[in-house]
Write a protein that holds these residues in place. Structure first.
Motif, short mmCIF file in Angstrom:
data_model
loop_
_atom_site.label_atom_id
_atom_site.label_comp_id
_atom_site.label_asym_id
_atom_site.label_seq_id
_atom_site.Cartn_x
_atom_site.Cartn_y
_atom_site.Cartn_z
N GLU A 32 -25.56 73.73 83.72
CA GLU A 32 -25.95 75.14 83.57
C GLU A 32 -25.66 75.91 84.86
O GLU A 32 -25.13 77.02 84.83
N ARG A 33 -25.99 75.31 85.99
CA ARG A 33 -25.72 75.95 87.28
C ARG A 33 -24.22 76.16 87.47
O ARG A 33 -23.77 77.22 87.91
N LEU A 106 -11.58 70.38 80.72
CA LEU A 106 -12.05 71.50 81.54
C LEU A 106 -11.05 71.96 82.58
O LEU A 106 -10.99 73.15 82.90
N VAL A 107 -10.26 71.03 83.14
CA VAL A 107 -9.47 71.39 84.33
C VAL A 107 -8.00 71.02 84.28
O VAL A 107 -7.28 71.27 85.24
N CYS A 108 -7.51 70.44 83.20
CA CYS A 108 -6.13 69.96 83.22
C CYS A 108 -5.11 71.06 82.90
O CYS A 108 -5.32 71.91 82.03
N TYR A 109 -4.01 70.98 83.58
CA TYR A 109 -2.87 71.87 83.42
C TYR A 109 -2.39 71.94 81.97
O TYR A 109 -2.01 73.00 81.49
N CYS A 110 -2.43 70.82 81.27
CA CYS A 110 -1.87 70.78 79.91
C CYS A 110 -2.66 71.66 78.93
O CYS A 110 -2.13 72.04 77.88
N HIS A 111 -3.87 72.01 79.26
CA HIS A 111 -4.67 72.87 78.38
C HIS A 111 -4.57 74.35 78.73
O HIS A 111 -4.75 75.20 77.85
N ALA A 120 -13.34 81.44 80.91
CA ALA A 120 -12.97 80.41 79.94
C ALA A 120 -13.50 79.05 80.38
O ALA A 120 -13.99 78.27 79.56
N ALA A 121 -13.43 78.78 81.67
CA ALA A 121 -13.97 77.52 82.19
C ALA A 121 -15.48 77.47 81.98
O ALA A 121 -16.03 76.44 81.58
N ALA A 127 -20.02 74.66 76.39
CA ALA A 127 -19.81 73.84 75.20
C ALA A 127 -20.26 72.40 75.45
O ALA A 127 -20.80 71.75 74.54
N LEU A 128 -20.07 71.92 76.67
CA LEU A 128 -20.56 70.58 77.02
C LEU A 128 -22.09 70.54 76.98
O LEU A 128 -22.67 69.55 76.54
N ILE A 129 -22.71 71.60 77.44
CA ILE A 129 -24.17 71.67 77.41
C ILE A 129 -24.66 71.63 75.97
O ILE A 129 -25.59 70.90 75.63
#
Length: 147
Positions: A32-33, A106-111, A120-121, A127-129
């Protein structure tokens, strides 16, 4: 040391009565933070990590990028005080209790390409929460074979 009344101090400095912040202990609180920090960045373009899925576990663990969603988390003194020791893929994965697949999304170039919008991040972290504390059984089995 000279003592002053709170009203006197407020006339010359911004006083934050909420400091120190409570440390986010639970995984959900830490996520959340992180989402809040990313939302504060608004429409800032953040760097992604290149082809995390093709790296060995050892190489992937040390991957990092300046001005990435990972570095946003590490820049926060509250998360650092809670135990976040770096902005590498492996450190973030361990601290937030994420599977490789979750962090990859969350962090990969391919997405996203070379950059991901901070909002967006943040949406992806939220969504993970919403998904809860544990990855699905399929994700856990898949991650065992990826190590």
């Amino acid at each position: 040391m000279k003592h002053h009344a709170l009203q006197e101090i407020r006339s010359v400095a911004k006083v934050n009565l909420e400091y120190p912040y409570p440390l986010p202990v639970a995984r959900r609180d830490r996520l959340e933070r992180w989402a809040q920090l990313l939302e504060r960045c608004e429409d800032q373009a953040l760097s992604t990590l290149h082809e995390t899925e093709y790296q060995s576990a050892k190489e992937r663990a040390i991957m990092r990028a300046d001005n990435s969603p990972l570095s946003v988390a590490f820049a926060d003194p509250v998360l650092r005080a809670a135990g976040l020791a770096g902005d590498s893929y492996g450190e973030i994965r361990q601290f937030f209790g994420l599977s490789h697949n979750q962090l990859h999304r969350l962090v990969c170039y391919c997405h996203f390409g070379a950059t991901v919008n901070a909002s967006a991040a943040a949406k992806n972290v939220r969504a993970l929460i919403a998904a809860g504390d544990r990855p699905s059984i399929f994700a856990r089995v898949r991650d065992m074979f990826r190590r």
